[in-house]
Design a protein around this motif. Structure first.
Motif, short mmCIF file in Angstrom:
data_model
loop_
_atom_site.label_atom_id
_atom_site.label_comp_id
_atom_site.label_asym_id
_atom_site.label_seq_id
_atom_site.Cartn_x
_atom_site.Cartn_y
_atom_site.Cartn_z
N GLU A 153 -38.91 58.30 -43.13
CA GLU A 153 -39.25 58.25 -41.71
C GLU A 153 -38.35 59.25 -40.99
OE1 GLU A 153 -41.58 56.87 -40.12
OE2 GLU A 153 -42.27 55.09 -41.22
N ARG A 154 -38.72 59.62 -39.75
CA ARG A 154 -37.86 60.51 -39.00
C ARG A 154 -38.06 60.31 -37.51
NH1 ARG A 154 -37.24 65.66 -39.94
NH2 ARG A 154 -37.19 65.24 -42.19
N ALA A 160 -38.40 58.47 -29.83
CA ALA A 160 -37.20 58.06 -30.56
C ALA A 160 -37.11 56.55 -30.74
CB ALA A 160 -35.96 58.59 -29.86
N VAL A 161 -37.34 55.80 -29.68
CA VAL A 161 -37.24 54.34 -29.79
C VAL A 161 -38.34 53.81 -30.71
CG1 VAL A 161 -37.40 52.16 -28.54
CG2 VAL A 161 -36.10 54.06 -27.56
N ALA A 162 -39.57 54.26 -30.52
CA ALA A 162 -40.68 53.79 -31.34
C ALA A 162 -40.47 54.17 -32.81
CB ALA A 162 -41.99 54.38 -30.83
N VAL A 214 -37.80 51.78 -34.26
CA VAL A 214 -38.35 50.43 -34.45
C VAL A 214 -39.29 50.40 -35.65
CG1 VAL A 214 -39.82 48.64 -33.44
CG2 VAL A 214 -38.08 49.77 -32.03
N ARG A 215 -40.09 51.45 -35.81
CA ARG A 215 -41.02 51.51 -36.95
C ARG A 215 -40.25 51.52 -38.27
NH1 ARG A 215 -43.14 55.86 -35.72
NH2 ARG A 215 -42.07 57.25 -37.16
N ALA A 216 -39.17 52.29 -38.32
CA ALA A 216 -38.36 52.34 -39.54
C ALA A 216 -37.75 50.98 -39.85
CB ALA A 216 -37.26 53.39 -39.39
N TYR A 217 -37.25 50.32 -38.82
CA TYR A 217 -36.63 49.00 -39.03
C TYR A 217 -37.68 47.98 -39.47
CZ TYR A 217 -33.82 44.84 -38.13
OH TYR A 217 -33.14 43.65 -38.25
N VAL A 245 -35.46 52.56 -46.24
CA VAL A 245 -36.04 53.58 -45.38
C VAL A 245 -35.01 54.66 -45.08
CG1 VAL A 245 -37.13 54.08 -43.15
CG2 VAL A 245 -37.62 51.91 -44.34
N VAL A 246 -35.35 55.91 -45.36
CA VAL A 246 -34.50 57.05 -45.01
C VAL A 246 -35.00 57.59 -43.68
CG1 VAL A 246 -33.74 59.37 -45.66
CG2 VAL A 246 -34.01 57.60 -47.42
N LEU A 247 -34.19 57.39 -42.63
CA LEU A 247 -34.55 57.80 -41.28
C LEU A 247 -33.79 59.08 -40.93
CD1 LEU A 247 -36.00 57.24 -38.60
CD2 LEU A 247 -34.06 55.78 -37.95
N SER A 248 -34.51 60.21 -40.90
CA SER A 248 -33.88 61.51 -40.64
C SER A 248 -33.84 61.81 -39.14
CB SER A 248 -34.66 62.62 -41.35
OG SER A 248 -34.50 62.52 -42.75
#
Length: 558
Positions: free
Chosen positions: A128-129, A136-138, A141-144, A154-157
């Protein structure tokens, strides 16, 4: 709230509001701001010495706490340093966030530029990124939600140009509904109950997905006349229950293996019944029916042919099955729960209860003798973590644990060297228990930089090093080959690990015989008095057992 903030701060604020439990990492320029924001928002932070250590600490923390752990890294090389730990977490389906910086979209010539999304996917993680200031907030939240609801790593870049941009300070209240527990199809429950009724020797095996279902599974097992066991990762789940066989698979005692192999019905509860848990299928008799209960459809029958797959939460499935079974069979059946089996299980279900010859010499201690002694010396309220290697069955089977949150087994990737990281993350997750590490000399030396982290955190951590001056699994495996290979590539000169430990500020003790354990007793006395804040490294010079009993399982099919 009003005004603008940097996107990096907005991401940190959002994760804090979502309720992440702890952050582990190595801070560089790319992840400095987001990490500091998390700390300012009240999320505890542990600075590791290496990103690989941080990733596995976060993984272990998540397994043992029930909260989401976060690992934070610099772009490019920071993420590649962490990737083995990320792979372990992903393959274990640990809900975890890897919060990593990324290069700017236009920085095509940057030395830090790699395909971070592709790298994440290659080890089974979700990529995810943060796409823009507006999203940014959405995106966060999607990654979490993906991590928690789908049990994914989840790798959040966070691209540098996006995270340095301004965005409206509009996090507000962030609330997530917990996913509804999956109730099984009544028709599938009826089929499960029919198989239970038909069986004469049922065995229930629970995995990590059986956590939270202990009482329901045990109540059904009692009514069905079934014995119970766990996979290695769920070790301790059925502690204290009657007819508990302990661990199923390569670590099984001879009695446990014999009883499971006699079963005519095996039900896996949140357990994929993989090659480790079923000894490559050899614990399943040819006439046995095999059932899997799991919340993930793709897990059903993933490792072997099954007679029935039930899509559902383990606790709800066990409850519904018990209700159905009572309606057609009001009185509990004895079946596999005989007095003879009860006595045998009490006396022989654990390896420490099995008599073995003492292989100790004047300068080397039998690892089984060592493990039995330490099980008696160390406080029972403990959390045991295990590295990978020839030694690993000793702490897994000889060191008792209080429950399923007393055993942390990061072995999905079979990576040597994760043990010390695991022990630190587990210790932070369960601060009221004595953390105990079982490791080989190879794995411990591979990750020894994090011993400084344990010293810095003032963790009263016991590290049991089964030291054979080798990568022992390979020594035993290669020694059995017909061409009698030179083992120099996997053996090493004797290393004084106790002295190295003292150099880090820990207490180090060399053990060659039982009498050498006296300083361990003194350390434990100080721990129990609340005055011990230094890790203890037990450098045990062990005798060879000629290849541990689980090695035959480990090398099957390799």
């Amino acid at each position: 709230m009003s005004g603008d903030v940097r996107v990096s701060a907005l991401v940190g604020q959002t994760l804090a509001k979502l309720g992440v439990g702890h952050v582990f990492g190595v801070v560089g320029s790319g992840n400095f701001d987001v990490t500091n924001t998390l700390v300012q928002e009240g999320v505890p932070y542990t600075a590791a010495r290496h990103e690989g250590g941080a990733a596995t600490m976060a993984d272990a923390y998540g397994r043992m706490s029930g909260k989401v752990g976060v690992v934070t890294t610099h772009q490019g090389c920071g993420l590649t340093n962490a990737i083995t730990g990320v792979g372990e977490a992903a393959k274990s389906r640990t809900p975890m966030i890897v919060l990593t910086a990324d290069t700017q979209g236009a920085a095509v010539r940057s030395n830090f530029k790699i395909d971070q999304d592709g790298l994440a996917r290659s080890v089974g993680a979700v990529a995810e990124r943060i796409h823009s200031p507006e999203s940014a907030v959405a995106d966060t939240v999607r990654a979490y939600r993906t991590a928690v609801n789908e049990r994914r790593t989840v790798v959040l870049s966070l691209p540098l140009d996006v995270q340095s941009a301004s965005a409206p300070d509009n996090v507000g209240a962030v609330e997530l509904q917990e996913p509804a527990r999956l109730r099984p199809d009544p028709a599938m429950v009826k089929q499960l109950v029919q198989l239970i009724q038909k069986a004469e020797r049922p065995v229930f095996v629970a995995g990590r997905g059986g956590r939270g279902a202990r009482d329901a599974i045990l109540e059904l097992a009692e009514h069905a006349g079934a014995l119970v066991a766990t996979s290695a990762v769920a070790n301790g789940l059925f502690n204290g229950a009657s007819f508990n066989l302990g661990i199923s698979g390569g670590f099984s005692s001879p009695l446990t293996a014999e009883l499971i192999s006699r079963a005519d019905l095996i039900v896996g509860w949140g357990c994929t019944l993989n090659m480790w848990t079923m000894r490559h299928g050899r614990l399943i008799s040819p006439d046995a029916n095999v059932v899997q209960v799991d919340v993930e459809d793709a897990s059903l029958g993933a490792n072997r042919k099954i007679s029935l797959g039930v899509l559902g939460d383990s606790a709800l499935t066990a409850e519904d099955a018990l209700s159905e079974l009572r309606s057609v069979q009001p009185i509990p059946q004895e079946k596999f729960r005989t007095e003879e089996n009860a006595l045998a299980i009490k006396q022989e279900s654990r390896w420490r209860d099995v008599e073995t010859p003492d292989l100790s010499t004047t300068s080397l201690i039998d690892p089984r003798v060592l493990s039995r002694e330490l099980d008696s010396i160390l406080p029972a309220e403990r959390i045991v973590s295990v590295d990978s290697g020839n030694f690993m069955g000793y702490p897994s089977q000889y060191l008792s644990v209080p429950d399923e949150f007393g055993f942390c087994f990061t072995q999905a990737f079979q990576a040597v060297g994760l043990g010390l990281y695991t022990a630190i993350g587990a210790a932070i997750a369960q601060p009221t228990r004595l953390p105990v590490l079982g490791a080989g000399d190879g794995g411990f030396l591979m990750g020894i930089s994090e011993l400084e982290t344990a010293v810095r955190l003032r963790l009263p951590l016991v590290c049991i090093i089964y030291n054979d001056d080798a990568y022992g699994a390979e020594v035993h495996h290669f020694a059995e080959m017909d061409n009698s290979p030179d083992l120099g590539s996997v053996t090493f000169p004797e290393t004084d690990i106790a002295a190295i430990a003292r150099g880090f500020g820990a207490q180090g003790v060399a053990v060659r015989k039982v009498e050498d354990l006296e300083p361990v007793k003194d350390w434990v006395a100080e721990f129990q008095a609340g005055t011990q804040t230094r890790p203890l490294v037990i450098d045990a010079k062990i005798a060879s057992d000629g290849g541990s009993w689980w090695l035959a399982e480990a090398f099957q099919g390799h």
